[in-house]
Design an enzyme around this catalytic site. Structure first.
Site, PDB file in Angstrom:
ATOM      1  N   HIS A 129       0.875  -1.173   0.000  1.00 44.28           N
ATOM      2  CA  HIS A 129       0.000   0.000   0.000  1.00 44.28           C
ATOM      3  C   HIS A 129       0.916   1.228   0.000  1.00 44.28           C
ATOM      4  O   HIS A 129       2.022   1.168   0.543  1.00 44.28           O
ATOM      5  CB  HIS A 129      -0.845  -0.043   1.276  1.00 44.28           C
ATOM      6  CG  HIS A 129      -1.923   0.984   1.363  1.00 44.28           C
ATOM      7  ND1 HIS A 129      -1.675   2.285   1.711  1.00 44.28           N
ATOM      8  CD2 HIS A 129      -3.258   0.891   1.171  1.00 44.28           C
ATOM      9  CE1 HIS A 129      -2.818   2.959   1.730  1.00 44.28           C
ATOM     10  NE2 HIS A 129      -3.799   2.138   1.399  1.00 44.28           N
ATOM     11  N   ASP A 207       3.238  -3.943   7.970  1.00 48.45           N
ATOM     12  CA  ASP A 207       1.944  -3.277   7.862  1.00 48.45           C
ATOM     13  C   ASP A 207       0.886  -4.366   7.996  1.00 48.45           C
ATOM     14  O   ASP A 207       0.697  -5.162   7.087  1.00 48.45           O
ATOM     15  CB  ASP A 207       1.859  -2.566   6.507  1.00 48.45           C
ATOM     16  CG  ASP A 207       0.443  -2.122   6.163  1.00 48.45           C
ATOM     17  OD1 ASP A 207      -0.440  -2.190   7.037  1.00 48.45           O
ATOM     18  OD2 ASP A 207       0.237  -1.705   5.004  1.00 48.45           O
ATOM     19  N   GLN A 210      -4.404  -5.047   7.183  1.00 46.02           N
ATOM     20  CA  GLN A 210      -5.378  -5.975   6.603  1.00 46.02           C
ATOM     21  C   GLN A 210      -5.338  -7.339   7.283  1.00 46.02           C
ATOM     22  O   GLN A 210      -6.070  -8.245   6.878  1.00 46.02           O
ATOM     23  CB  GLN A 210      -5.104  -6.161   5.103  1.00 46.02           C
ATOM     24  CG  GLN A 210      -5.249  -4.903   4.280  1.00 46.02           C
ATOM     25  CD  GLN A 210      -6.682  -4.400   4.228  1.00 46.02           C
ATOM     26  OE1 GLN A 210      -7.628  -5.106   4.579  1.00 46.02           O
ATOM     27  NE2 GLN A 210      -6.849  -3.163   3.793  1.00 46.02           N
ATOM     28  N   LYS A 233     -10.528  -0.524  10.631  1.00 41.72           N
ATOM     29  CA  LYS A 233     -10.705  -1.707   9.787  1.00 41.72           C
ATOM     30  C   LYS A 233     -11.119  -2.921  10.612  1.00 41.72           C
ATOM     31  O   LYS A 233     -11.317  -3.999  10.072  1.00 41.72           O
ATOM     32  CB  LYS A 233      -9.410  -2.021   9.041  1.00 41.72           C
ATOM     33  CG  LYS A 233      -9.041  -0.976   7.981  1.00 41.72           C
ATOM     34  CD  LYS A 233      -7.930  -1.490   7.097  1.00 41.72           C
ATOM     35  CE  LYS A 233      -7.173  -0.410   6.367  1.00 41.72           C
ATOM     36  NZ  LYS A 233      -7.950   0.284   5.338  1.00 41.72           N
ATOM     37  N   CYS A 372      -4.671   2.496  -3.694  1.00 39.88           N
ATOM     38  CA  CYS A 372      -3.426   3.044  -3.132  1.00 39.88           C
ATOM     39  C   CYS A 372      -2.252   2.105  -3.387  1.00 39.88           C
ATOM     40  O   CYS A 372      -1.374   1.936  -2.532  1.00 39.88           O
ATOM     41  CB  CYS A 372      -3.553   3.339  -1.634  1.00 39.88           C
ATOM     42  SG  CYS A 372      -4.727   4.636  -1.300  1.00 39.88           S
TER      43      CYS A 372
END
Lengths: 414, 143
Positions: A129, A207, A210, A233, A372
């Site tokens: 991302h 990261d 997700q 999220k 993104c």
């Protein structure tokens, strides 16, 4: 510790927790297939926010009066919950930020500016991302470090065969990768990358925006050094995220934002910094949002992440199978066993915006765009894709409606 | 008639599938390109002038049906008109032609071609730029 052995959730029942599903879109029930961009909020989280504001709200860490104590206890209690959720060794290593993007910027600036220079190599992947790509590209340029990419296989998975060549280019100091790709759903081999990073003397930055909402993430098992994620999220409020970092790294780092609360002592000539995590939490924190973050963690723990993961796996397997029936469809990304609840696709001759528009008229919300991930779009040779993503409240018949909607778009444009 | 039938009415689909003025003008007097970073719609426009008159205009691009159909309609609207007149063209004139209800996001798609055309006219004839393109003008080289 409660162990969920029979991982099963009842999405239809859970939906009753989410007021947003009580409405219709264009006269049809809302099929919200865009949870990868942000998840909907259950009453439990909304009530916790409201309850906190109505009964316990005050600024944290400073007030002598009772409300301030109550507020501080709630805020720090949330920190404990979020830290435990990713199995952080200590809640002091868990910093509240604005979102995963700010968490990643914090590392890039506060660690990167002081630890990178000419001769060093920063490694990210084509699958990142922009939030885990642009800060590293920028800080590498500012410090004179090289910026290198781990490439992708055709199937949307990382090609680790180039690692040795990258290692020859200089001192690898940072490896940054997402645990789950927001664009393709690929589950990345972060443990292996972390081991390689440490062999090079580099730090591993993950990261996990997700991943943390959808599967059990354990920072100790991953062997990473930093892990970033967002509350919004995972059924929590917007404007609060988290950064977990190894204590010794956080302690050695310079601060990121400067101002109130992050100091030990301010003198006319010099200021010294407070302890972690306060050193990284300048200004009034997102107090109620953090409390809501804690409530979201409670909510997910109640359901069980194993059940969420299993549910999404079932949906993804079903979606890939059903969507493949549509003539002219291209599906991107790995097979369901190495993929989270995200399906990216394109329809021959129909721009993603038009597909998404047709689906909206059917009450089905999906994302259309570059997600993104412009480097990835370039790799796939497209400007944009459609993306459907699933969560604990997603129903199989919403996938049926997705497939019917895609076919409707196909017929309209044929 | 549903909202969707409105948006993708026959004339839009027709312009999308059979775009008018589609292609490249070799040796065009001026060329400009633009994109909508939100969705990646891209449009390049080529213009050749006869004095101040737009003698020929063509476009190429990729993007959603709305952006490509609206640009196609624009080509038909402006050919033969003066650069000054088209530079002052009210966006509503194009939107009336497009003739469909547009959400704010899709409005940007519909107006992409018009912005690029005005940029081309600015480069070719020094006509005023629409505000949203003002900052970009220096980055784009005159061809």
């Amino acid at each position: 510790v409660a162990v969920t052995t029979e991982a099963k959730l009842d999405a239809r029942k859970l939906r009753a927790d989410f007021p947003i599903f009580e409405q219709e879109i264009h006269g049809k029930p809302l099929a919200y297939l865009d949870s990868a961009v942000t998840a909907q909020k259950p009453r439990q989280v909304l009530d916790a926010l409201r309850d906190f504001y109505e009964t316990s709200y005050g600024n944290v860490h400073r007030a002598v009066y009772s409300l301030g104590e109550r507020s501080t206890a709630a805020y720090e209690g949330a920190r404990e919950k979020v830290a435990r959720f990713v199995n952080a060794p200590s809640a002091r290593e868990l910093i509240f930020t604005r979102n995963a993007t700010e968490s990643l910027n914090l590392i890039a600036y506060a660690w990167g500016l002081n630890n990178l220079g000419p001769g060093d190599v920063v490694v990210v992947t084509e699958l990142e991302h922009h939030s885990n790509f642009v800060p590293w590209q920028y800080i590498a340029r500012r410090t004179g470090a090289a910026f290198r990419l781990i490439r992708l296989h055709e199937g949307g998975e990382l090609d680790l065969s180039g690692l040795d060549a990258i290692a020859l280019e200089g001192d690898v100091k940072v490896v940054a990768n997402n645990l789950v790709s927001n664009a393709l759903g690929t589950i990345n081999p972060v443990e292996a990358l972390a081991a390689w990073a440490h062999d090079q003397g580099a730090i591993m930055v993950v990261d996990a925006a997700q991943a943390v909402p959808h599967r059990r993430v354990d920072v100790q098992a991953l062997g990473c050094d930093f892990l970033a994620f967002s509350a919004h999220k995972m059924c929590g409020p917007t404007s609060v995220g988290a950064l977990w970092g190894r204590r010794e790294l956080l302690e050695a780092m310079e601060p990121f934002n400067l101002g109130g609360h992050m100091i030990r002592k301010v003198e006319l000539e010099e200021t010294t910094w407070g302890d972690i995590p306060q050193k990284f939490e300048a200004g009034t924190a997102p107090i109620a949002e953090a409390v809501g973050f804690g409530a979201a963690v409670d909510y997910l723990n109640e359901i069980g992440l194993a059940a969420v993961e299993a549910h999404e796996h079932e949906l993804t397997t079903y979606a890939l199978e059903r969507m493949a029936e549509v003539p002219g469809i291209t599906l991107y990304g790995p097979p369901p066993e190495r993929r989270a609840g995200i399906v990216s696709f394109n329809l021959d001759g129909v721009h993603p915006h038009d597909v998404a528009q047709v689906l909206d008229s059917e009450g089905v919300a999906i994302r259309a765009g570059h997600h993104c991930c412009q480097p990835l779009m370039g790799r796939l040779g497209v400007a944009a894709t459609n993306r459907a993503s699933f969560y604990l409240y997603t129903l199989p018949d919403e996938i049926d409606r997705l497939v019917e909607g895609i076919d409707k778009a196909r017929r309209l444009f044929s | 008639v549903t909202e969707l039938d409105n948006m993708y009415r026959e004339v839009i689909l027709d312009h999308y599938k059979n775009p008018r003025g589609h292609g490249v003008i070799e040796g065009a007097d001026v060329e400009a390109e633009g994109m909508n970073p939100l969705c990646g719609d891209e449009v390049s426009i080529f213009v050749s002038f006869d004095g101040d008159k737009i003698e020929d205009v063509k476009f190429r691009g990729r993007g959603c049906a709305i952006s490509q159909a609206a640009t196609s309609m624009l080509m038909e609207m402006v050919k033969g008109r003066s650069a000054q007149e088209v530079a002052a063209l009210d966006r509503d004139e194009l939107l009336e032609e497009v003739g469909i209800p547009l959400t704010p996001i899709r409005l940007k798609c519909a107006l992409l071609g018009l912005g690029v055309l005005k940029l081309a006219l600015h480069k070719g004839k020094g006509t005023p730029l629409p505000d949203e393109w003002a900052g970009l003008a220096e980055d784009l080289e005159l061809k």
